[in-house]
Scaffold this motif. Structure first.
Motif, PDB file in Angstrom:
ATOM      1  N   LYS A 199       0.833  -1.211   0.000  1.00 57.98           N
ATOM      2  CA  LYS A 199       0.000   0.000   0.000  1.00 57.98           C
ATOM      3  C   LYS A 199       0.866   1.259   0.000  1.00 57.98           C
ATOM      4  O   LYS A 199       0.498   2.286  -0.558  1.00 57.98           O
ATOM      5  N   PHE A 202       1.561   2.779  -3.565  1.00 56.01           N
ATOM      6  CA  PHE A 202       0.472   3.488  -4.252  1.00 56.01           C
ATOM      7  C   PHE A 202      -0.670   3.736  -3.265  1.00 56.01           C
ATOM      8  O   PHE A 202      -1.733   3.112  -3.349  1.00 56.01           O
ATOM      9  N   PRO A 203      -0.462   4.652  -2.309  1.00 56.32           N
ATOM     10  CA  PRO A 203      -1.440   4.834  -1.227  1.00 56.32           C
ATOM     11  C   PRO A 203      -2.800   5.342  -1.700  1.00 56.32           C
ATOM     12  O   PRO A 203      -3.803   5.151  -1.006  1.00 56.32           O
ATOM     13  N   ASN A 204      -2.871   5.973  -2.871  1.00 51.81           N
ATOM     14  CA  ASN A 204      -4.135   6.580  -3.302  1.00 51.81           C
ATOM     15  C   ASN A 204      -4.986   5.674  -4.194  1.00 51.81           C
ATOM     16  O   ASN A 204      -6.058   6.076  -4.636  1.00 51.81           O
ATOM     17  N   LEU A 205      -4.502   4.483  -4.470  1.00 49.47           N
ATOM     18  CA  LEU A 205      -5.262   3.593  -5.347  1.00 49.47           C
ATOM     19  C   LEU A 205      -6.151   2.658  -4.536  1.00 49.47           C
ATOM     20  O   LEU A 205      -5.823   2.306  -3.400  1.00 49.47           O
ATOM     21  N   PRO A 233      -9.885   4.564 -11.603  1.00 45.89           N
ATOM     22  CA  PRO A 233      -8.848   4.199 -10.618  1.00 45.89           C
ATOM     23  C   PRO A 233      -8.674   2.687 -10.448  1.00 45.89           C
ATOM     24  O   PRO A 233      -7.554   2.208 -10.225  1.00 45.89           O
ATOM     25  N   ARG A 237      -5.227   0.719 -11.065  1.00 47.93           N
ATOM     26  CA  ARG A 237      -4.613  -0.178 -10.073  1.00 47.93           C
ATOM     27  C   ARG A 237      -4.083  -1.466 -10.733  1.00 47.93           C
ATOM     28  O   ARG A 237      -2.961  -1.905 -10.470  1.00 47.93           O
TER      29      ARG A 237
END
Length: 705
Positions: A199, A202-205, A233, A237
């Motif tokens: 995570k 790519f914390p925003n996916l 999104p 991902r």
């Protein structure tokens, strides 16, 4: 060392394995041996494989569209009453059904139907159907729509999510595949899918599980445009994960390769100096720079893996020759492999011309060699012939090298990663592996090179030798064929030589192409004062070699050929090329063909003889060829028009078969993907193999490297 958050990510990912998802598809209700066999053609063998078989597009069946609001090209659900139903007799019987709903009317047209269907469409019956609206004789029509009858007092049923459209194989329908994936999603609800991307990267996916649910069954309010354009999104991902898997597979190959040992070539450079002294010209600055980069590599104890790109005529072979002399001076053999016998023979002739004055033998190996001649070459190679040139015949078990230290592969994209690896294994001596130099005259766009050749260092010869004249390219419709024949005649009678390139060997009315043999016969009749040759891929190798030798010696003024002359043919006196049906070829191939002229100091021309009408792509290709001779610009445009699988060649495994990523569309992500892939290698090595196995066919080879 990994950070605390990364360590936590890694630990949690490892605990997410799920037996439900790793079980065979036969564990799902209704999946027997026959269906399982069909699924294997789509590379689906487990429940998790089903989840990663992703939709290519979506249909919106979540709402009913008033018939009056349907426009040409719309895919829509409509509901209406039958106002007319009749069978039209003609060349073939057609069932016509007219529906109306108070806002307008639309026609259903069935070319294949039975008596039961015909009886269903009674006047006044209420019908729900889905299809694409096309213009027809009676206004908008739906051809063979999916339909069902609706009870008059019942609400019209619509889907509760967007309808996914999946890649299929023979014997498997969309509905059956959707049912199976629905069962797989039910298993996913009860389980966890291993999330191999920490995570923290790519914390925003969205999470992997959330993304899979959304992509297989998007809710009615999901943004259809975003999904169709691959901008959602959840798609983002999965695209990132697939691109990372692709990168990892190649980076791991590179990493493993760099851990091997290789011979160190620390010679005096005497052979190289002697060869340069005998050349009638000086090397370009770009050639000298690339030679320096190669020398740095081969003086290391780990194997070189370097790709040398250079436009047509940039002098790549001479750069390879300098590297070869370093290896030979250190006491090692060099193997040069080319994809066609014509190109291999061109290399054999060049190396013989350069190396014989230095007292170096050049051996030859090709499929056409038989009997005693073949055995003599095998013996020469086994005895340690310093230079060996050949085709893929060099792979054969009977070819034994004494001490292979350097492998040069020309036009590598014609072979593919795995053939490159097998030649490397052939050169293994104890714990030493040979250095590898890969050459291509097909410039690889940077975006593609980042993914397709991540296991290679790259050098570019971005300078042509002085004295090369630009080639003037013109495009003419084939209605002006007679005019072009006269132009060819005039050029040849002035002492020049010409190529006439055809794209097929046999006539094909459907493709409207003049075949090479037909063209050859026609031109012989019309140009009786000229010596004309014919060369194509179905001729025996010796025949092809004889024809090329005659053309090089100016005993033939005109050569009618297929695309076998695409690479390696060097006849400086040839100043005119006619390419028939250029709209059938990719840009890079056209550029390669055009590069057979303009190799001397005389003005050269390339005529693109197209058949009208041209498609939009055909017009775009021809415009690019007229506007530029820059191989890299042409390669970028070729990539845009044809896609990575075509540009690299079908043998470049793993690229053309991507499940959701697209190297052209998603190229803006590649820098980010490179960074993430390297972080995974550094901090989460245990994630690499399962991640690659999830996405890539042939991942077992990756795991064994």
């Amino acid at each position: 060392m990994p950070t605390t958050s990364q360590h936590t990510d890694s630990k949690s990912a490892g605990s997410l394995g799920s037996e439900q998802l790793s079980q065979s598809v036969t564990a799902l209700k209704g999946v027997g041996a026959a269906l399982a066999e069909k699924l294997t053609k789509l590379h689906i063998s487990t429940v998790e494989d089903l989840l990663f078989h992703l939709p290519s597009r979506y249909q919106d069946r979540t709402r009913v569209t008033p018939i009056g609001a349907v426009r040409r090209g719309d895919e829509a659900v409509v509901v209406g009453q039958v106002s007319l139903s009749e069978v039209i007799k003609g060349r073939r019987q057609t069932l016509i059904v007219r529906l109306q709903d108070g806002t307008g009317s639309i026609t259903l047209r069935f070319f294949h139907f039975n008596t039961t269907q015909k009886k269903q469409f009674q006047k006044g019956a209420l019908v729900r159907c889905y299809g694409e609206a096309r213009p027809g004789a009676s206004g908008l029509e739906l051809y063979h729509p999916e339909y069902s009858l609706v009870a008059q007092d019942q609400p019209v049923a619509v889907e509760d999510h967007l309808t996914p459209i999946y890649p299929l194989t023979e014997g498997l329908t969309q509905n059956r595949l959707r049912q199976l994936i629905h069962l797989a999603l039910a298993e996913l609800k009860k389980a966890q899918v291993a999330d191999w991307l920490p995570k923290s990267l790519f914390p925003n996916l969205p999470s992997l599980k959330e993304s899979l649910f959304l992509l297989h069954e998007p809710p009615p309010d999901a943004p259809v445009f975003e999904l169709q354009e691959y901008k959602h999104p959840s798609q983002h991902r999965l695209i990132i994960e697939e691109l990372i898997a692709q990168q990892l597979s190649l980076l791991k190959l590179r990493q493993q390769h760099k851990h091997h040992r290789a011979p160190v070539f620390n010679g005096t450079g005497n052979l190289s100096k002697r060869m340069l002294d005998q050349l009638p010209f000086s090397l370009t600055g770009a050639q000298n720079r690339v030679i320096g980069e190669i020398q740095q590599d081969i003086q290391q104890a780990s194997p070189m893996l370097r790709l040398v790109q250079g436009d047509v005529g940039a002098g790549k072979t001479l750069v390879a020759a300098m590297a070869a002399l370093n290896a030979i001076e250190a006491g090692y053999q060099v193997a040069v492999m080319a994809p066609t016998e014509i190109l291999a023979e061109q290399h054999f002739n060049n190396f013989t011309q350069w190396f014989t004055p230095l007292g170096l033998d050049v051996a030859w190996m090709a499929g056409k060699l038989k009997g005693k001649a073949r055995q003599a070459q095998l013996d020469q190679i086994a005895a340690g012939a310093p230079m060996v040139v050949g085709t893929h015949a060099l792979f054969q078990e009977t070819v034994i090298f004494k001490n292979l230290g350097l492998i040069v592969v020309d036009e590598q994209h014609r072979f593919g990663v795995h053939q490159r690896l097998s030649l490397r294994e052939k050169g293994q001596q104890g714990d030493l592996y040979p250095h590898q130099l890969i050459m291509t005259a097909t410039p690889i766009p940077r975006t593609l090179a980042m993914s397709a050749y991540a296991d290679l260092d790259t050098s570019v010869i971005d300078e042509l030798p002085p004295g090369r004249t630009p080639i003037e390219t013109v495009a003419l419709a084939d209605t002006r064929r007679d005019e072009i024949i006269q132009r060819v005649s005039a050029a040849c009678h002035q002492g020049k030589q010409a190529y006439w390139v055809c794209t097929l060997i046999d006539d094909s009315e459907a493709l409207q192409c003049q075949a090479a043999e037909t063209t050859f016969a026609d031109l012989k009749t019309r140009l009786q004062g000229l010596n004309i040759g014919l060369i194509h891929g179905r001729m025996k190798a010796q025949e092809k070699a004889d024809i090329m030798a005659q053309f090089k010696a100016n005993k033939l003024q005109l050569l009618v050929a297929t695309t076998v002359i695409e690479v390696g043919v060097d006849v400086p006196n040839a100043t005119l090329m006619v390419i028939e049906n250029p709209e059938r070829l990719g840009l890079s191939q056209l550029h390669q063909l055009r590069g057979r002229v303009g190799r001397g100091d005389q003005k050269s021309y390339c005529v693109l003889l197209y058949h009208a009408p041209l498609s939009r792509n055909g017009k775009a290709r021809i415009a690019v060829m007229r506007d530029t001779q820059d191989g890299f610009q042409i390669a970028e445009k070729d990539l845009e028009l044809r896609g990575p699988g075509e540009v690299l060649g079908t043998r470049q495994t793993g690229l053309a078969q991507m499940k959701i990523a697209d190297l052209v569309r998603d190229q803006y992500l590649l820098e980010e993907v490179n960074v993430a892939a390297n972080k995974l290698i550094q901090h989460h090595p245990e994630h690499l193999t399962p991640l690659v196995e999830r996405w890539l066919e042939g991942a077992e080879q990756y795991a064994q490297v």
